[in-house]
Design a protein around this motif. Structure first.
Motif, mmCIF file in Angstrom:
data_model
loop_
_atom_site.group_PDB
_atom_site.id
_atom_site.type_symbol
_atom_site.label_atom_id
_atom_site.label_comp_id
_atom_site.label_asym_id
_atom_site.label_seq_id
_atom_site.Cartn_x
_atom_site.Cartn_y
_atom_site.Cartn_z
ATOM 1 N N VAL A 93 0.873 -1.166 0.000
ATOM 2 C CA VAL A 93 0.000 0.000 0.000
ATOM 3 C C VAL A 93 0.911 1.216 0.000
ATOM 4 O O VAL A 93 1.740 1.376 0.905
ATOM 5 N N VAL A 94 0.796 2.062 -1.022
ATOM 6 C CA VAL A 94 1.744 3.162 -1.211
ATOM 7 C C VAL A 94 1.012 4.493 -1.196
ATOM 8 O O VAL A 94 -0.015 4.668 -1.850
ATOM 9 N N GLU A 95 1.565 5.439 -0.435
ATOM 10 C CA GLU A 95 1.068 6.807 -0.433
ATOM 11 C C GLU A 95 2.216 7.746 -0.764
ATOM 12 O O GLU A 95 3.386 7.389 -0.611
ATOM 13 N N GLU A 96 1.874 8.941 -1.212
ATOM 14 C CA GLU A 96 2.889 9.853 -1.732
ATOM 15 C C GLU A 96 2.764 11.239 -1.108
ATOM 16 O O GLU A 96 1.665 11.684 -0.775
ATOM 17 N N ALA A 97 3.913 11.884 -0.972
ATOM 18 C CA ALA A 97 3.964 13.275 -0.526
ATOM 19 C C ALA A 97 5.062 13.963 -1.318
ATOM 20 O O ALA A 97 6.099 13.361 -1.617
ATOM 21 N N ALA A 98 4.843 15.243 -1.653
ATOM 22 C CA ALA A 98 5.790 15.958 -2.511
ATOM 23 C C ALA A 98 6.661 16.954 -1.753
ATOM 24 O O ALA A 98 7.608 17.500 -2.316
ATOM 25 N N ASP A 99 6.355 17.189 -0.484
ATOM 26 C CA ASP A 99 7.113 18.193 0.259
ATOM 27 C C ASP A 99 7.019 17.923 1.761
ATOM 28 O O ASP A 99 6.356 16.977 2.205
ATOM 29 N N TYR A 100 7.705 18.758 2.518
ATOM 30 C CA TYR A 100 7.769 18.589 3.978
ATOM 31 C C TYR A 100 6.387 18.626 4.612
ATOM 32 O O TYR A 100 6.040 17.763 5.435
ATOM 33 N N THR A 101 5.578 19.599 4.223
ATOM 34 C CA THR A 101 4.280 19.781 4.870
ATOM 35 C C THR A 101 3.355 18.594 4.645
ATOM 36 O O THR A 101 2.760 18.063 5.590
ATOM 37 N N SER A 102 3.240 18.142 3.396
ATOM 38 C CA SER A 102 2.349 17.015 3.124
ATOM 39 C C SER A 102 2.899 15.729 3.736
ATOM 40 O O SER A 102 2.146 14.878 4.212
ATOM 41 N N GLY A 103 4.224 15.589 3.754
ATOM 42 C CA GLY A 103 4.815 14.423 4.396
ATOM 43 C C GLY A 103 4.544 14.397 5.885
ATOM 44 O O GLY A 103 4.190 13.359 6.459
ATOM 45 N N LEU A 104 4.683 15.556 6.526
ATOM 46 C CA LEU A 104 4.430 15.642 7.960
ATOM 47 C C LEU A 104 2.964 15.368 8.276
ATOM 48 O O LEU A 104 2.642 14.696 9.262
ATOM 49 N N ASP A 105 2.073 15.879 7.446
ATOM 50 C CA ASP A 105 0.638 15.628 7.650
ATOM 51 C C ASP A 105 0.331 14.137 7.595
ATOM 52 O O ASP A 105 -0.475 13.623 8.387
ATOM 53 N N LYS A 106 0.954 13.433 6.658
ATOM 54 C CA LYS A 106 0.678 11.997 6.506
ATOM 55 C C LYS A 106 1.227 11.188 7.669
ATOM 56 O O LYS A 106 0.556 10.288 8.177
ATOM 57 N N ILE A 107 2.452 11.489 8.114
ATOM 58 C CA ILE A 107 2.992 10.701 9.223
ATOM 59 C C ILE A 107 2.267 11.006 10.523
ATOM 60 O O ILE A 107 2.257 10.184 11.445
ATOM 61 N N ALA A 108 1.643 12.181 10.597
ATOM 62 C CA ALA A 108 0.850 12.500 11.787
ATOM 63 C C ALA A 108 -0.484 11.760 11.787
ATOM 64 O O ALA A 108 -1.042 11.467 12.844
ATOM 65 N N ALA A 109 -0.976 11.424 10.591
ATOM 66 C CA ALA A 109 -2.310 10.830 10.485
ATOM 67 C C ALA A 109 -2.303 9.323 10.340
ATOM 68 O O ALA A 109 -3.267 8.657 10.736
#
Length: 225
Positions: A26-42
């Protein structure tokens, strides 16, 4: 197994995502710091592929934040910087591996499997609950030593629960963990109920002494009756 790719180069991010999805991650993607941080928080991830060359040095900042939060995900740095100092710096900040660009996708897959093995359940090669044994590397399931054939999502659900013993799992968290973070666009959880019903039936038929039991008003919990 759930993987997050944090990479600002769209073409490389998409190639990696497609390759890993074909390998049934199962793969999810983030393009920058903010979106990456949002995903690891959720969400919870088993492995994070992190480009430390994100704008303004935010890749290293994200790595520091991952380790500050004590997240259990393995981290593989992917970077065009391949000097010895860069590698040592990334590893000392808490990364599990460092893969310089350009790299072969086969090597990326091998590095991910290696990191997952090291992180998985104190180094054990299988997951065990009662008389049920699950082999993540080969995606096999045995009940009392006899192999049980499961469909992909049935396996993913069982793996999710056996990786979280004694946890009561909310149905929304289960859906996100097995189907990905776009699952919030679904109208209902009927697809979860259908897969869960089939999995429970197969485990019972095979003589499993564990059960994924419904917890009224919340979700499910793996128990031994």
């Amino acid at each position: 197994m759930k993987i997050l790719i944090v990479e600002d180069e769209p073409s490389l991010r998409e190639i990696m995502a497609q390759t890993l999805r074909r390998e049934q991650y199962v793969v999810e993607e983030a393009a920058d710091y903010t979106s990456g941080l949002d995903k690891i928080a959720a969400y919870d991830y088993d492995c994070i592929l992190l480009d430390i060359m994100l704008p303004d040095g935010s890749g290293l900042k994200l790595l520091e934040e991952l380790k500050r939060r004590g997240l259990r995900a393995g981290v593989i740095i992917i970077s065009a910087r391949d000097s010895l100092d860069d590698k040592i710096g990334g590893l000392e900040l808490g990364a599990d591996d460092y893969l310089p660009k350009p790299f072969h996708l086969a090597e990326l897959s091998a590095r991910i499997r290696s990191v997952l093995r090291r992180h998985r359940h104190d180094g054990r090669q299988s997951l065990d609950a009662g008389n049920v044994r699950l082999w993540p590397d080969s995606r096999r399931v045995e009940v009392a030593g006899r192999e049980v054939e499961l469909l992909r999502k049935e396996y993913d659900i069982l793996h999710y629960f056996m990786s979280r013993p004694n946890h009561t799992i909310d149905k929304a968290a289960l859906a996100e963990g097995v189907w990905g973070d776009h699952i919030d666009q679904a109208d209902n959880f009927d697809f979860v109920y259908a897969q869960m019903k089939n999995l429970r039936r197969k485990l019972e038929k095979a003589g499993a002494d564990i059960e994924i039991r419904a917890v009224y008003g919340f979700g499910y919990k793996l128990v031994r009756p």
